[in-house]
Design a protein around this motif. Structure first.
Motif, PDB file in Angstrom:
ATOM      1  N   ILE A   6      31.671  43.600  43.206  1.00  0.00           N
ATOM      2  CA  ILE A   6      31.239  44.543  44.288  1.00  0.00           C
ATOM      3  C   ILE A   6      32.344  45.069  45.164  1.00  0.00           C
ATOM      4  O   ILE A   6      32.575  46.459  45.118  1.00  0.00           O
ATOM      5  CB  ILE A   6      29.763  44.326  44.872  1.00  0.00           C
ATOM      6  N   SER A  24      35.457  45.019  44.717  1.00  0.00           N
ATOM      7  CA  SER A  24      36.448  45.684  43.972  1.00  0.00           C
ATOM      8  C   SER A  24      36.041  47.228  43.420  1.00  0.00           C
ATOM      9  O   SER A  24      36.534  48.222  43.584  1.00  0.00           O
ATOM     10  CB  SER A  24      37.049  45.201  42.598  1.00  0.00           C
ATOM     11  N   ILE A  25      34.636  47.210  42.946  1.00  0.00           N
ATOM     12  CA  ILE A  25      34.201  48.508  42.560  1.00  0.00           C
ATOM     13  C   ILE A  25      34.166  49.391  43.610  1.00  0.00           C
ATOM     14  O   ILE A  25      34.398  50.605  43.406  1.00  0.00           O
ATOM     15  CB  ILE A  25      32.572  47.994  42.015  1.00  0.00           C
ATOM     16  N   GLU A  26      33.890  48.982  44.801  1.00  0.00           N
ATOM     17  CA  GLU A  26      33.510  49.820  46.091  1.00  0.00           C
ATOM     18  C   GLU A  26      34.752  50.371  46.343  1.00  0.00           C
ATOM     19  O   GLU A  26      35.252  51.500  46.839  1.00  0.00           O
ATOM     20  CB  GLU A  26      32.935  49.314  47.188  1.00  0.00           C
ATOM     21  N   ARG A  70      35.635  53.129  43.878  1.00  0.00           N
ATOM     22  CA  ARG A  70      34.629  54.184  44.246  1.00  0.00           C
ATOM     23  C   ARG A  70      35.191  54.962  45.443  1.00  0.00           C
ATOM     24  O   ARG A  70      35.173  56.234  45.396  1.00  0.00           O
ATOM     25  CB  ARG A  70      33.058  53.744  44.255  1.00  0.00           C
ATOM     26  N   GLN A  96      44.233  47.251  39.265  1.00  0.00           N
ATOM     27  CA  GLN A  96      43.076  46.140  39.575  1.00  0.00           C
ATOM     28  C   GLN A  96      43.681  44.930  39.309  1.00  0.00           C
ATOM     29  O   GLN A  96      43.898  44.551  37.903  1.00  0.00           O
ATOM     30  CB  GLN A  96      41.714  46.418  38.836  1.00  0.00           C
ATOM     31  N   ILE A 137      34.637  43.058  36.504  1.00  0.00           N
ATOM     32  CA  ILE A 137      35.368  44.141  36.731  1.00  0.00           C
ATOM     33  C   ILE A 137      36.182  44.824  35.695  1.00  0.00           C
ATOM     34  O   ILE A 137      36.421  45.971  35.535  1.00  0.00           O
ATOM     35  CB  ILE A 137      36.461  43.699  37.977  1.00  0.00           C
ATOM     36  N   PHE A 156      33.571  47.028  33.971  1.00  0.00           N
ATOM     37  CA  PHE A 156      33.670  48.319  34.796  1.00  0.00           C
ATOM     38  C   PHE A 156      34.650  49.380  34.547  1.00  0.00           C
ATOM     39  O   PHE A 156      34.581  50.578  34.416  1.00  0.00           O
ATOM     40  CB  PHE A 156      33.368  47.947  36.209  1.00  0.00           C
ATOM     41  N   VAL A 163      35.151  53.291  33.766  1.00  0.00           N
ATOM     42  CA  VAL A 163      35.236  54.414  34.521  1.00  0.00           C
ATOM     43  C   VAL A 163      36.742  54.988  34.019  1.00  0.00           C
ATOM     44  O   VAL A 163      37.098  56.192  34.471  1.00  0.00           O
ATOM     45  CB  VAL A 163      35.543  53.464  35.908  1.00  0.00           C
TER      46      VAL A 163
END
Length: 276
Positions: free
Chosen positions: A109, A111-113, A116, A132, A155, A158, A162
């Motif tokens: 989460i 890394s995702i944020e 984002r 990443q 990740i 994801f 993305v």
């Protein structure tokens, strides 16, 4: 040409090495970490190149606020490096629910944020790169690292999606997949008490190898970081960048095995479509 980078997890390991290399070559770095005092020496040496902010990537509001501030104060940021992570070391049954949540909150989460938070700014400036830092463990799995692998496989999935979503905006991704490297990573492992039931199992064998030095660590972190930096000069961006002979050997074997398993069930797989 001087570039500007935003890097998470810069207190040690890959993040610290990358920060130092970039400053030496004259680039600007927005370095984030939980304890900002760790970079005092670098700040004194590079006061105009190094921008520092305290950041725990599990704090989503802080991730977005720090990213917004970095772009506002530094202007264009060419490359985002999502690097902050750690490993939860224990069999899936051994780890606690709280440990699981923290592992996922940090590596996945978090890394995702970070990504984002960066995307609106990269779109507005007409593009950019995102590195990443994943792991060979984003495509293979060792016993006793089940939750770490869950975060890294997560990740990678994801970013697979993305990267396609934002390609029209000239935003490119590189998934960096290092094998074991001689950094402080092993010292940062979080490990629950082992369960006797797992004695003499693959999980115990990996635990023993890691604790006794029997786990082969061949990766040179300086060379790996330089390869990450060099990758940003390649066009188009390499979507995956395996680093180290362990990573190459392990990932290749895993992919070949996965393909063999798929082909072995080909007839059953194809037979499950709706009849024509």
């Amino acid at each position: 040409m001087t570039k500007t980078w935003f890097i998470t997890g810069t207190s040690s390991g890959f993040g610290r090495i990358m920060t130092e290399k970039l400053l030496v070559r004259g680039d600007r770095v927005a370095a984030t970490l939980r304890k900002v005092g760790v970079l005092d020496e670098l700040k004194a040496r590079y006061p105009d190149q190094l921008w520092i902010a305290a950041l725990d990537v599990t704090d989503t509001d802080a991730v977005h606020a720090v990213m917004d501030r970095a772009f506002a104060e530094l202007g264009r940021i060419d490359t985002i490096v999502s690097n902050a992570a750690y490993a939860l070391f224990g069999a899936g049954e051994e780890v606690t629910s709280e440990q699981i949540r923290h592992q996922i909150d940090t590596n996945l989460i978090g890394s995702i944020e970070v990504i984002r938070a960066a995307l609106p700014h990269l779109r507005a400036q007409g593009g950019g790169r995102i590195l990443q830092v994943s792991s060979e463990g984003g495509q293979i799995a060792y016993p006793n690292f089940s939750l770490y692998h869950a975060s890294k496989w997560g990740i990678e999935g994801f970013i697979e999606a993305v990267a396609q979503e934002v390609a029209p905006f000239a935003i490119e991704f590189t998934l960096v997949e290092p094998g074991p490297a001689r950094t402080e990573f092993a010292g940062g492992l979080v490990s629950p008490p082992p369960m006797a039931a797992y004695d003499n199992t693959p999980a115990a064998h990996i635990r023993k190898a890691l604790l006794t030095g029997g786990f082969a660590i061949k990766g040179d972190p300086e060379k790996m970081v330089q390869a990450m930096i060099d990758s940003t000069e390649r066009t188009p961006a390499p979507f995956r960048l395996a680093l180290g002979s362990s990573s190459y050997t392990s990932i290749r074997a895993a992919l070949l095995d996965r393909l063999a398993v798929l082909e072995a069930s080909r007839d059953v797989t194809l037979a499950t479509d709706i009849d024509a």
